[in-house]
Enzyme design. Structure first.
Site, PDB file in Angstrom:
ATOM      1  N   LEU A 210       2.075  10.587   6.193  1.00 58.14           N
ATOM      2  CA  LEU A 210       1.596   9.594   5.228  1.00 58.14           C
ATOM      3  C   LEU A 210       1.653   8.213   5.855  1.00 58.14           C
ATOM      4  CD1 LEU A 210       3.275  10.862   1.937  1.00 58.14           C
ATOM      5  CD2 LEU A 210       1.015  11.388   2.871  1.00 58.14           C
ATOM      6  N   SER A 211       0.619   7.435   5.604  1.00 51.43           N
ATOM      7  CA  SER A 211       0.537   6.086   6.167  1.00 51.43           C
ATOM      8  C   SER A 211      -0.391   5.257   5.290  1.00 51.43           C
ATOM      9  CB  SER A 211      -0.036   6.164   7.588  1.00 51.43           C
ATOM     10  OG  SER A 211      -0.473   4.891   7.997  1.00 51.43           O
TER      11      SER A 211
ATOM     12  N   ALA B 153       0.870  -1.185   0.000  1.00 51.78           N
ATOM     13  CA  ALA B 153       0.000   0.000   0.000  1.00 51.78           C
ATOM     14  C   ALA B 153       0.910   1.238   0.000  1.00 51.78           C
ATOM     15  CB  ALA B 153      -0.968   0.006   1.177  1.00 51.78           C
ATOM     16  N   LEU B 154       1.784   1.248  -0.978  1.00 54.64           N
ATOM     17  CA  LEU B 154       2.874   2.235  -0.988  1.00 54.64           C
ATOM     18  C   LEU B 154       2.373   3.655  -1.218  1.00 54.64           C
ATOM     19  CD1 LEU B 154       5.614   0.314  -3.033  1.00 54.64           C
ATOM     20  CD2 LEU B 154       5.182   0.311  -0.564  1.00 54.64           C
ATOM     21  N   HIS B 155       3.043   4.582  -0.551  1.00 57.31           N
ATOM     22  CA  HIS B 155       2.754   6.012  -0.719  1.00 57.31           C
ATOM     23  C   HIS B 155       4.081   6.750  -0.834  1.00 57.31           C
ATOM     24  CE1 HIS B 155       3.890   6.126   3.476  1.00 57.31           C
ATOM     25  NE2 HIS B 155       2.905   5.297   3.791  1.00 57.31           N
TER      26      HIS B 155
ATOM     27  N   ASP C 208       8.058   5.503  12.379  1.00 58.77           N
ATOM     28  CA  ASP C 208       7.964   4.394  13.328  1.00 58.77           C
ATOM     29  C   ASP C 208       9.227   4.413  14.189  1.00 58.77           C
ATOM     30  OD1 ASP C 208       5.482   2.908  12.263  1.00 58.77           O
ATOM     31  OD2 ASP C 208       6.685   3.261  10.486  1.00 58.77           O
TER      32      ASP C 208
ATOM     33  N   GLN D 258       3.206  -9.476  13.259  1.00 58.49           N
ATOM     34  CA  GLN D 258       3.353  -8.208  13.981  1.00 58.49           C
ATOM     35  C   GLN D 258       2.006  -7.538  14.271  1.00 58.49           C
ATOM     36  OE1 GLN D 258       5.750  -6.375  10.728  1.00 58.49           O
ATOM     37  NE2 GLN D 258       4.605  -4.509  11.230  1.00 58.49           N
TER      38      GLN D 258
ATOM     39  N   HIS E  54       6.946   5.850   1.640  1.00 57.79           N
ATOM     40  CA  HIS E  54       7.747   4.678   1.264  1.00 57.79           C
ATOM     41  C   HIS E  54       8.709   5.044   0.123  1.00 57.79           C
ATOM     42  CE1 HIS E  54       3.956   2.461   2.653  1.00 57.79           C
ATOM     43  NE2 HIS E  54       4.884   1.913   3.411  1.00 57.79           N
TER      44      HIS E  54
ATOM     45  N   GLN F  50      10.050   1.449  16.378  1.00 52.77           N
ATOM     46  CA  GLN F  50      10.428   0.295  15.550  1.00 52.77           C
ATOM     47  C   GLN F  50      11.893   0.400  15.132  1.00 52.77           C
ATOM     48  OE1 GLN F  50       8.018  -1.530  12.241  1.00 52.77           O
ATOM     49  NE2 GLN F  50       9.234  -0.142  10.988  1.00 52.77           N
TER      50      GLN F  50
HETATM   51  P1  AMP Z   1       5.202  -0.041   6.449  1.00 51.62           P
HETATM   52  O1  AMP Z   1       4.804  -0.418   5.062  1.00 51.62           O
HETATM   53  O2  AMP Z   1       4.167   0.744   7.173  1.00 51.62           O
HETATM   54  O3  AMP Z   1       5.738  -1.208   7.244  1.00 51.62           O
HETATM   55  O4  AMP Z   1       6.416   0.964   6.295  1.00 51.62           O
HETATM   56  C1  AMP Z   1       7.587   0.598   5.617  1.00 51.62           C
HETATM   57  C2  AMP Z   1       8.652   1.612   5.922  1.00 51.62           C
HETATM   58  O5  AMP Z   1       8.237   2.892   5.474  1.00 51.62           O
HETATM   59  C3  AMP Z   1       8.920   1.744   7.427  1.00 51.62           C
HETATM   60  O6  AMP Z   1      10.318   1.875   7.638  1.00 51.62           O
HETATM   61  C4  AMP Z   1       8.180   2.998   7.788  1.00 51.62           C
HETATM   62  O7  AMP Z   1       8.707   3.657   8.912  1.00 51.62           O
HETATM   63  C5  AMP Z   1       8.370   3.821   6.529  1.00 51.62           C
HETATM   64  N1  AMP Z   1       7.335   4.854   6.431  1.00 51.62           N
HETATM   65  C6  AMP Z   1       6.005   4.695   6.610  1.00 51.62           C
HETATM   66  N2  AMP Z   1       5.375   5.885   6.515  1.00 51.62           N
HETATM   67  C7  AMP Z   1       6.323   6.809   6.263  1.00 51.62           C
HETATM   68  C8  AMP Z   1       6.316   8.229   6.064  1.00 51.62           C
HETATM   69  N3  AMP Z   1       5.197   8.938   6.114  1.00 51.62           N
HETATM   70  N4  AMP Z   1       7.501   8.855   5.841  1.00 51.62           N
HETATM   71  C9  AMP Z   1       8.664   8.143   5.807  1.00 51.62           C
HETATM   72  N5  AMP Z   1       8.744   6.808   5.994  1.00 51.62           N
HETATM   73  C10 AMP Z   1       7.594   6.144   6.220  1.00 51.62           C
END
Ligand code: AMP
Length: 278
Positions: free
Chosen positions: A185-186, A32-34, A151, A61, A37, A154
């Site tokens: 962004l999330s 679900a990349l934004h 995170d 997790q 990522h 994490q």
């Molecule tokens: P996830 O897919 O949520 O596990 O995130 C994958 C990686 O992207 C992790 O290292 C997150 O900390 C990083 N990440 C998620 N959201 C953001 C963001 N808004 N800005 C920068 N890095 C992010």
């Protein structure tokens, strides 16, 4: 662009890369990349010869099964977004590839990190994170791995794990990307309505207030002011803590140079987290 679904196929490609003394970077994701990522992928592409991006929604997790089941899946779009990065190889494994029968992982002691904030409210979450990161690192064996400061805890867990296990991969922290409104962004934002996205702005607004108030007040006072401010919005606060970002202990009377404010809250059914150094 190259996409791999088995550990063996990816490993044999990466072995050839290593034989040429090239630098491998790694960006683990749950898809679900934004743009957040992609900022990690962009940085890794600048600093490495080959960048592996994994897309794997890691069941171990999720302490909440419903959260896992509702986690967004946008694989087709993810692959399209990644195709703009010529150095990227995408790893999209099944659970069996990440967790083979002969998996030798032993849980590690995360100490204080597992007792506070996300560790406290999501029991087992960080063991799941460490397990998947450890298994993925064993497959990819990158020189550099990129993680978001969004995170923060994490990242601290992974640093601790990598120190404890003498992992040679360099762990690289990357800044949090926000949309123009300030919302971090999330992938979970995909589950928010437009109204909820507006409601969620209270998180970043509170974090910014904390930076202001810090100039005049002690951490315990700022925590109270920030909690009151936050609770004027409609989100349901799970925690708002002002901690030392090295020790992960609450700050009360004095600010330290690595002070951090972390918030977790529910916006409707969606759990959001954010933090700011202050
Ligand atoms: P996830 O897919 O949520 O596990 O995130 C994958 C990686 O992207 C992790 O290292 C997150 O900390 C990083 N990440 C998620 N959201 C953001 C963001 N808004 N800005 C920068 N890095 C992010």
């Amino acid at each position: 662009m190259f996409t791999y679904s088995t550990r063996d196929s990816l490993k044999s490609t990466l072995q050839k890369v290593r034989n040429q003394d090239k630098i491998i970077g790694f960006v683990p994701t749950m898809g679900a990349l934004h743009e957040g990522h992609l900022s990690l992928v962009h940085r890794a592409s600048e600093e490495c010869d080959v960048v592996v991006v994994s897309i794997f929604v890691n069941p171990t997790q999720f302490n909440n099964q419903e959260d896992f089941l509702k986690y967004p899946n946008t694989l087709e779009n993810d692959l399209k977004l990644l195709s703009q990065f010529p150095k990227v190889k995408v790893f999209v494994p099944s659970g069996d590839e990440v967790y083979p029968d002969e998996d030798s992982y032993e849980p590690i002691d995360l100490g204080q990190l597992d007792l506070v904030l996300e560790g406290k409210f999501r029991p087992g979450h960080f063991q799941g994170v460490v397990h998947v990161v450890r298994n993925l690192l064993q497959i990819v064996m990158p020189q550099r791995a990129y993680f978001g400061l969004k995170d923060f805890q994490q990242l601290a867990v992974i640093r601790r794990f990598s120190l404890m296990q003498d992992i040679e991969t360099q762990i690289i922290p990357c800044e949090t990307l926000r949309d123009v409104s300030g919302l971090a962004l999330s992938s979970r934002n995909l589950r928010l309505s437009e109204k909820e996205k507006e409601d969620a702005l209270i998180i970043h607004q509170t974090l910014l207030k904390i930076r202001e108030w810090k100039l005049l007040h002690a951490p315990s006072m700022v925590k109270q002011m920030a909690t009151d401010f936050f609770n004027q919005g409609v989100l349901k606060l799970e925690y708002l803590e002002i901690i030392d970002g090295n020790e992960f202990v609450n700050l009360h009377e004095e600010w330290t140079s690595n002070a951090l404010c972390c918030i977790a809250a529910y916006c409707g059914e969606v759990r959001l987290i954010d933090n700011i150094s202050c």
